[in-house]
Scaffold this motif. Structure first.
Motif, mmCIF file in Angstrom:
data_model
loop_
_atom_site.group_PDB
_atom_site.id
_atom_site.type_symbol
_atom_site.label_atom_id
_atom_site.label_comp_id
_atom_site.label_asym_id
_atom_site.label_seq_id
_atom_site.Cartn_x
_atom_site.Cartn_y
_atom_site.Cartn_z
ATOM 1 N N ARG A 129 0.834 -1.197 0.000
ATOM 2 C CA ARG A 129 0.000 0.000 0.000
ATOM 3 C C ARG A 129 0.866 1.243 0.000
ATOM 4 N N VAL A 130 0.367 2.241 -0.711
ATOM 5 C CA VAL A 130 1.071 3.520 -0.802
ATOM 6 C C VAL A 130 0.112 4.608 -0.370
ATOM 7 N N TRP A 131 0.611 5.524 0.445
ATOM 8 C CA TRP A 131 -0.173 6.677 0.873
ATOM 9 C C TRP A 131 0.514 7.916 0.352
ATOM 10 N N SER A 132 -0.247 8.793 -0.271
ATOM 11 C CA SER A 132 0.304 10.031 -0.801
ATOM 12 C C SER A 132 -0.283 11.197 -0.029
ATOM 13 N N ALA A 133 0.563 11.931 0.681
ATOM 14 C CA ALA A 133 0.093 13.065 1.471
ATOM 15 C C ALA A 133 -0.324 14.226 0.584
ATOM 16 N N GLY A 134 0.273 14.338 -0.578
ATOM 17 C CA GLY A 134 -0.036 15.452 -1.468
ATOM 18 C C GLY A 134 -0.748 14.969 -2.704
ATOM 19 N N SER A 139 -4.898 16.806 -6.690
ATOM 20 C CA SER A 139 -5.462 16.533 -8.010
ATOM 21 C C SER A 139 -4.963 15.221 -8.588
ATOM 22 N N GLY A 140 -4.183 14.475 -7.826
ATOM 23 C CA GLY A 140 -3.831 13.117 -8.209
ATOM 24 C C GLY A 140 -2.479 12.900 -8.851
ATOM 25 N N GLU A 141 -1.771 13.958 -9.228
ATOM 26 C CA GLU A 141 -0.508 13.752 -9.926
ATOM 27 C C GLU A 141 0.503 12.969 -9.094
ATOM 28 N N GLU A 142 0.562 13.228 -7.799
ATOM 29 C CA GLU A 142 1.508 12.507 -6.958
ATOM 30 C C GLU A 142 1.136 11.032 -6.862
ATOM 31 N N ALA A 143 -0.144 10.759 -6.673
ATOM 32 C CA ALA A 143 -0.585 9.365 -6.584
ATOM 33 C C ALA A 143 -0.337 8.631 -7.896
ATOM 34 N N TYR A 144 -0.617 9.275 -9.015
ATOM 35 C CA TYR A 144 -0.351 8.658 -10.314
ATOM 36 C C TYR A 144 1.144 8.491 -10.543
ATOM 37 N N LEU A 204 5.705 4.645 -11.104
ATOM 38 C CA LEU A 204 6.948 4.028 -10.627
ATOM 39 C C LEU A 204 6.741 2.556 -10.295
ATOM 40 N N LEU A 205 5.633 2.243 -9.664
ATOM 41 C CA LEU A 205 5.345 0.841 -9.330
ATOM 42 C C LEU A 205 5.141 0.014 -10.591
ATOM 43 N N ALA A 206 4.443 0.555 -11.572
ATOM 44 C CA ALA A 206 4.233 -0.157 -12.832
ATOM 45 C C ALA A 206 5.572 -0.401 -13.531
ATOM 46 N N GLU A 207 6.451 0.610 -13.500
ATOM 47 C CA GLU A 207 7.777 0.428 -14.096
ATOM 48 C C GLU A 207 8.556 -0.648 -13.358
ATOM 49 N N HIS A 208 8.454 -0.664 -12.042
ATOM 50 C CA HIS A 208 9.206 -1.636 -11.244
ATOM 51 C C HIS A 208 8.724 -3.063 -11.508
ATOM 52 N N PHE A 209 7.421 -3.262 -11.498
ATOM 53 C CA PHE A 209 6.871 -4.616 -11.627
ATOM 54 C C PHE A 209 6.699 -5.058 -13.079
ATOM 55 N N GLY A 210 6.738 -4.137 -14.010
ATOM 56 C CA GLY A 210 6.604 -4.509 -15.412
ATOM 57 C C GLY A 210 5.180 -4.919 -15.760
ATOM 58 N N ARG A 211 5.058 -5.776 -16.743
ATOM 59 C CA ARG A 211 3.750 -6.166 -17.295
ATOM 60 C C ARG A 211 2.861 -6.862 -16.268
ATOM 61 N N GLY A 212 3.426 -7.477 -15.266
ATOM 62 C CA GLY A 212 2.630 -8.183 -14.266
ATOM 63 C C GLY A 212 2.004 -7.274 -13.216
ATOM 64 N N PHE A 213 2.229 -5.991 -13.343
ATOM 65 C CA PHE A 213 1.738 -5.051 -12.342
ATOM 66 C C PHE A 213 0.218 -5.072 -12.223
ATOM 67 N N LEU A 214 -0.447 -5.066 -13.347
ATOM 68 C CA LEU A 214 -1.915 -5.070 -13.336
ATOM 69 C C LEU A 214 -2.404 -6.456 -13.711
#
Length: 134
Positions: A103-108, A111-116, A121-131
Motif C-alpha cells: 500500500r502507498v499513501w500520498s500526502a499530497g 489533483s492526483g498527480e503525486e498518486a499517479y 513508478l510501481l508499474a515500471e518496477h513490476f513490469g507487465r505483471g503489475f496489473l
C-alpha cells in the motif's frame, strides 16, 4: 498585546502551539503571504495577528491556504522521485512475493498527480505483471 512580535516569533508560536512549521520557507515569501492575510483581516502587526489567530482558530486554515502553493505536476521535485525510484522502492519491494500487497499513501494528492506518479513508478518496477486484468 504589548510586546512587538516578529515574524520569526509568530512562526515559532505556530510551530509550537499548532504544529505548523513554516520556518524552512523563504522569509520574503512568508512575509508577503502573512501580510496578505493580515491585510485581509485588518491586522496591522504580527502581534495583532498573533492575537487574532488565537481568537479565531479558523484563521489557521485561511493562513495555510495563503501560504501553501497549490501547485502540482507529475514527478514534481524530480530528484526526490529518482531517490524513490532507485533507492527506496527496490528495497521495499524486493521481499514481496506473488499475492502480497503493498500500500502507498500520498500526502499530497489534491489533483492526483503525486498518486499517479507513484503508480507509474510501481508499474515500471513490476513490469507487465503489475496489473492483473483477469
Amino acid at each position: 498585546m504589548s510586546k512587538d512580535v516578529t515574524l520569526k516569533e509568530l512562526l515559532q508560536e505556530l510551530a509550537e502551539e499548532r504544529g505548523f512549521d513554516f520556518r524552512g520557507y523563504k522569509k520574503t515569501t512568508l512575509e508577503r503571504r502573512f501580510r496578505k492575510r493580515m491585510f485581509e483581516v485588518n491586522q496591522g502587526s504580527y502581534a495583532d495577528y498573533a492575537v487574532y489567530v488565537r481568537q479565531h482558530p479558523e484563521e489557521i486554515n485561511q493562513l495555510l491556504n495563503t501560504i501553501l502553493i497549490n501547485v502540482t505536476e507529475f514527478f514534481r521535485d524530480l530528484p526526490a522521485w529518482e531517490i524513490l525510484r532507485h533507492e527506496i522502492l527496490p528495497t521495499l519491494l524486493k521481499p514481496l512475493k506473488p499475492g502480497h500487497s503493498f500500500r502507498v499513501w500520498s500526502a499530497g494528492c489534491a489533483s492526483g498527480e503525486e498518486a499517479y506518479s507513484i503508480a507509474i513508478l510501481l508499474a515500471e518496477h513490476f513490469g507487465r505483471g503489475f496489473l492483473n486484468m483477469t
